[in-house]
Design an enzyme around this catalytic site. Sequence first.
Site, mmCIF file in Angstrom:
data_model
loop_
_atom_site.group_PDB
_atom_site.id
_atom_site.type_symbol
_atom_site.label_atom_id
_atom_site.label_comp_id
_atom_site.label_asym_id
_atom_site.label_seq_id
_atom_site.Cartn_x
_atom_site.Cartn_y
_atom_site.Cartn_z
ATOM 1 N N HIS A 162 23.610 34.213 -26.694
ATOM 2 C CA HIS A 162 24.913 33.585 -26.585
ATOM 3 C C HIS A 162 25.451 33.650 -25.157
ATOM 4 C CE1 HIS A 162 28.752 32.150 -28.259
ATOM 5 N NE2 HIS A 162 29.315 32.939 -27.350
ATOM 6 N N HIS A 181 27.193 31.840 -20.162
ATOM 7 C CA HIS A 181 27.989 32.430 -19.088
ATOM 8 C C HIS A 181 27.126 33.059 -18.001
ATOM 9 C CE1 HIS A 181 31.617 31.793 -21.438
ATOM 10 N NE2 HIS A 181 31.045 32.377 -22.469
ATOM 11 N N LYS A 214 31.274 21.278 -22.115
ATOM 12 C CA LYS A 214 32.008 22.549 -22.195
ATOM 13 C C LYS A 214 33.271 22.359 -21.360
ATOM 14 C CE LYS A 214 31.966 27.384 -22.568
ATOM 15 N NZ LYS A 214 31.402 28.351 -23.494
#
Length: 312
Positions: free
Chosen positions: A179, A195, A240
């Site tokens: 993730h 990220h 995003k």
Amino acid sequence: MAVRLGGFLFLAVLLSAVDASRPAINQELSNLFNELWRLDVNRLKPGIDYTISVQGRAGFVNQGSHSVLDHASLPLFSNVNENKLRNTTTFSCFMKLLDNYERSTGITERVTPEELTEINLFLDVVLETQIMKRAHQYLVSKGKSSFDSRQFKNQLNLIWFHLYHRQRNTGPDSCGFEHVFVGETKSGTEIIGFHNWVQFYLQEKNSHLDYKGYKARDQDLPDHDDHVLNLQFSWHGVVKPVGSAFIGTSPEFEMAVFTIVFLMNTERSTTVLVNIDQCQMELVVIRQGRCLGTAYPKLLSSNSRHVGVNSH
């Protein structure tokens, strides 16, 4: 006079309430994370090991949108020293993990023996770094980790690599590492996680990702040497609206910082305010049981603009 005095008192109370609503700087973690920052010998240096072009400010876009105005005609990364990435053990082991996962949630992950070997090797090399040794020492001092390095490795493995259900009615389809560092898509309309700057660079280089511009307040424009950025991008055609990532940092630095925040708190969602190098940021960590659900930095101020503003 009484009316004027009452107005002043009201304003003072209002300003006091606003100030009290701000989370206080976590000075202990700020000190620790700056120590880890100085220990990050594998961190790539802006203008030397990589070059970024932040370009324009991205506009508002709704979650789930497939179209957005592009405020960056060029890639974010114009140059990265890939030789350094390949020849730095933690980076090279890290990059081997990036193709181990199904991009879409709802698809059961299958972990091969080769992938287990890659995870095991990555954890071994990370545990050998001064960053993770210092993080381990700190967590032991707080009673959050065992002194035994093998048990600490098992703890890291559980937090970051244990598979769990992110989407119901499927087999285990996600983990903290996937993730945070790799990124996932949900229902084909939403990017979740993602990220990490190395994954961003590699996906951008292979034309899977299109950088759309930075997100920041008017008075705090990003620079080419900022080590945290708030970004807007599309990945495999999905947008995003705003994401965030450390830039140039090593995987061991990011893993150490987020592991500490994860273990020092028990709430499902934790946000700590810290100053690292010249940046003030919120570090957000969300739990998925005993595993990591997500973790990311949210840049509030860079280039030491916050110095003297927040003195509490």
